[in-house]
Design an enzyme around this catalytic site. Structure first.
Site, PDB file in Angstrom:
ATOM      1  N   LYS A   1     106.227 -38.026  21.440  1.00 37.21           N
ATOM      2  CA  LYS A   1     104.920 -37.579  20.915  1.00 37.21           C
ATOM      3  C   LYS A   1     105.032 -37.222  19.434  1.00 37.21           C
ATOM      4  O   LYS A   1     104.080 -37.370  18.656  1.00 37.21           O
ATOM      5  CB  LYS A   1     104.434 -36.372  21.739  1.00 37.21           C
ATOM      6  CG  LYS A   1     103.091 -35.812  21.298  1.00 37.21           C
ATOM      7  CD  LYS A   1     101.918 -36.395  22.066  1.00 37.21           C
ATOM      8  CE  LYS A   1     100.588 -36.225  21.368  1.00 37.21           C
ATOM      9  NZ  LYS A   1     100.074 -34.905  21.276  1.00 37.21           N
TER      10      LYS A   1
ATOM     11  N   ASN B   1     102.839 -36.881  15.689  1.00 40.36           N
ATOM     12  CA  ASN B   1     102.515 -35.572  15.103  1.00 40.36           C
ATOM     13  C   ASN B   1     103.258 -35.290  13.794  1.00 40.36           C
ATOM     14  O   ASN B   1     102.708 -34.645  12.901  1.00 40.36           O
ATOM     15  CB  ASN B   1     102.783 -34.446  16.112  1.00 40.36           C
ATOM     16  CG  ASN B   1     101.814 -34.493  17.272  1.00 40.36           C
ATOM     17  OD1 ASN B   1     102.211 -34.706  18.410  1.00 40.36           O
ATOM     18  ND2 ASN B   1     100.530 -34.334  17.011  1.00 40.36           N
TER      19      ASN B   1
ATOM     20  N   GLY C   1      94.415 -19.098  26.860  1.00 41.53           N
ATOM     21  CA  GLY C   1      94.083 -19.590  25.516  1.00 41.53           C
ATOM     22  C   GLY C   1      93.041 -20.686  25.605  1.00 41.53           C
ATOM     23  O   GLY C   1      93.367 -21.860  25.777  1.00 41.53           O
TER      24      GLY C   1
ATOM     25  N   GLY D   1      92.539 -25.970  25.781  1.00 42.04           N
ATOM     26  CA  GLY D   1      92.311 -25.158  26.986  1.00 42.04           C
ATOM     27  C   GLY D   1      90.877 -25.274  27.464  1.00 42.04           C
ATOM     28  O   GLY D   1      90.609 -25.419  28.665  1.00 42.04           O
TER      29      GLY D   1
ATOM     30  N   GLY E   1      90.984 -22.571  23.701  1.00 41.82           N
ATOM     31  CA  GLY E   1      90.559 -23.193  22.447  1.00 41.82           C
ATOM     32  C   GLY E   1      90.111 -24.607  22.737  1.00 41.82           C
ATOM     33  O   GLY E   1      89.491 -24.869  23.782  1.00 41.82           O
ATOM     34  N   ALA E   2      90.442 -25.531  21.830  1.00 41.39           N
ATOM     35  CA  ALA E   2      90.007 -26.917  21.996  1.00 41.39           C
ATOM     36  C   ALA E   2      90.622 -27.528  23.260  1.00 41.39           C
ATOM     37  O   ALA E   2      89.913 -28.062  24.126  1.00 41.39           O
ATOM     38  CB  ALA E   2      90.398 -27.720  20.758  1.00 41.39           C
TER      39      ALA E   2
ATOM     40  N   ASN F   1     102.007 -29.313  21.582  1.00 42.17           N
ATOM     41  CA  ASN F   1     102.848 -30.257  20.858  1.00 42.17           C
ATOM     42  C   ASN F   1     104.152 -29.600  20.450  1.00 42.17           C
ATOM     43  O   ASN F   1     104.241 -28.379  20.356  1.00 42.17           O
ATOM     44  CB  ASN F   1     102.131 -30.726  19.580  1.00 42.17           C
ATOM     45  CG  ASN F   1     101.093 -31.799  19.860  1.00 42.17           C
ATOM     46  OD1 ASN F   1     101.289 -32.669  20.711  1.00 42.17           O
ATOM     47  ND2 ASN F   1      99.984 -31.745  19.135  1.00 42.17           N
TER      48      ASN F   1
END
Ligand SMILES: NC(=O)C1=CN([C@@H]2O[C@H](COP(=O)(O)OP(=O)(O)OC[C@H]3O[C@@H](n4cnc5c(N)ncnc54)[C@H](OP(=O)(O)O)[C@@H]3O)[C@@H](O)[C@H]2O)C=CC1
Ligand SMILES: CC(C)(CO)C(=O)C(=O)O
Length: 318
Positions: A199, A203, A14, A19, A16-17, A110
């Site tokens: 975390k 979030n 994956g 990865g 994306g941002a 997350n």
């Protein structure tokens, strides 16, 4: 770039941002990195990955080792999973395909207990770990990633073959070491479940409110009412964690609140999912912590109201 000899083979499941960012950083540090992509495969195979980083400057990886199918990837020592948690169960075959028999699978995601749904689908010989990414990064186009701030990854062990605690700790240290070798702050965490609760203090308020109120962090932190709401939501997360046996350090919520005031205007990844009509990570970020707290006798009414509002939005958005 340094030598790849004796360095583990890293697969990014994956790209994306998250990865893409961490994969590029590792590749630039000399690791042998292989990227699994879906919709952006052709663009990245042709043009590589580009990161516009406010911290490291412009970074390019071209060519990148790109794949549209896990069967084509070499067997990997470490697999970094950078998909959204909404697709974890469906990803098991790709992870198994790309993993060496004793590979370490690190979920850079997350949410609470995101490893649990994947664990029964993986071979017992695979080590499963979680990575908490403290970073502001998003995709601006195929293979184009903007890194606004921060960058650390904290790593903890979830489950795996029966080995001594010290051996598990060594695996966690190895994982943190990969990131540190790439110039990224990384700590080994003794308790992944506790770290995931911690975390969520960030979030739970910001991810959901960005969608509900259509606002990034700067307007959220500039408005008296949203500030009160954020602090109340943070306090509920701390209460839920405590009910589940995890004491979050006094002052931690205030620290995150102040940190966010200093951040550039940041739209959490949930907002990007909303904008692009992708499923929201509601199960991992809201439903699981709510259920865990409830099972411990703790009702989190503000978080529940936020969650139900987001469920309504999510259903109408797909
Ligand atoms: N962005 C951030 O700053 C932060 C994000 N996180 C967490 O990190 C995780 C990843 O977020 P983020 O990087 O923002 O998400 P992105 O949406 O940017 O990236 C997800 C990537 O996974 C790919 N993907 C999904 N399914 C598959 C599949 N079956 N095969 C191959 N690729 C697939 C997507 O491809 P496609 O384009 O085809 O959908 C996409 O490239 C989330 O859990 C998020 O909450 C944590 C901290 C900060
Ligand atoms: C909280 C933040 C912005 C940095 O800690 C982040 O990592 C996230 O969006 O999940």
């Amino acid at each position: 770039m340094s030598e790849t000899v004796n360095k583990p083979v890293v697969g990014i499941i994956g790209t994306g941002a998250i990865g893409g960012f961490y994969g590029v950083m590792l590749a630039r540090a000399g690791f042998d990195v292989h990227f699994l992509l879906r919709s952006e495969f052709c663009a990245v195979a042709e043009r590589g990955l580009q990161i516009n980083s406010a911290v490291h400057g412009p970074l390019t990886l071209h060519p990148a080792n790109t794949y549209s199918a896990a069967e084509d990837m070499p067997p990997c020592d470490w697999l970094l999973v950078g998909t959204k948690t909404t697709s974890n169960v469906g990803l098991a075959p790709a992870i198994i395909q790309a993993a060496k028999p004793d590979a370490k699978v690190l979920l850079l995601q997350n949410g609470l207990d995101v490893e649990d749904s994947l664990r029964p689908l993986l071979a017992d010989s695979l080590h499963l770990l979680g990575g908490l990414c403290l970073i502001c990064v998003h995709r601006d186009g195929p293979g184009l990633i903007t890194h606004q701030a921060l960058g650390a990854v904290n790593v903890g062990y979830h489950s795996g073959p029966a080995i001594a605690d010290a051996a598990r700790q060594a695996i966690v240290e190895e994982g943190a070491g990969l990131f540190r070798a790439a110039g990224i702050d990384s700590q080994a965490m003794a308790n992944l479940h506790q770290a995931r609760w911690q975390k969520l203090v960030w979030n739970i308020p910001y991810n959901g409110l960005s969608v509900l109120l259509g606002a990034g962090t700067t307007p959220l932190m500039a408005d008296a009412d949203s500030r009160v709401l954020i602090q109340a939501l943070m306090a509920e997360v701390v209460r839920g964690a405590k009910a589940c046996g995890h004491d979050i350090a006094p002052g931690y919520a205030d620290y995150l609140f102040t940190m966010t005031e200093k951040m550039p205007d940041y739209w959490p990844s949930m907002y990007h999912d909303f904008r692009h009509k992708r499923p929201l990570e509601l199960e991992a970020i809201y439903a699981r912590p709510l259920a865990a707290a409830k099972a411990a006798g703790c009702e989190l009414s503000r978080i529940d109201a936020l969650y139900r509002s987001l469920c309504f939005i999510d259903r109408g958005n797909l």
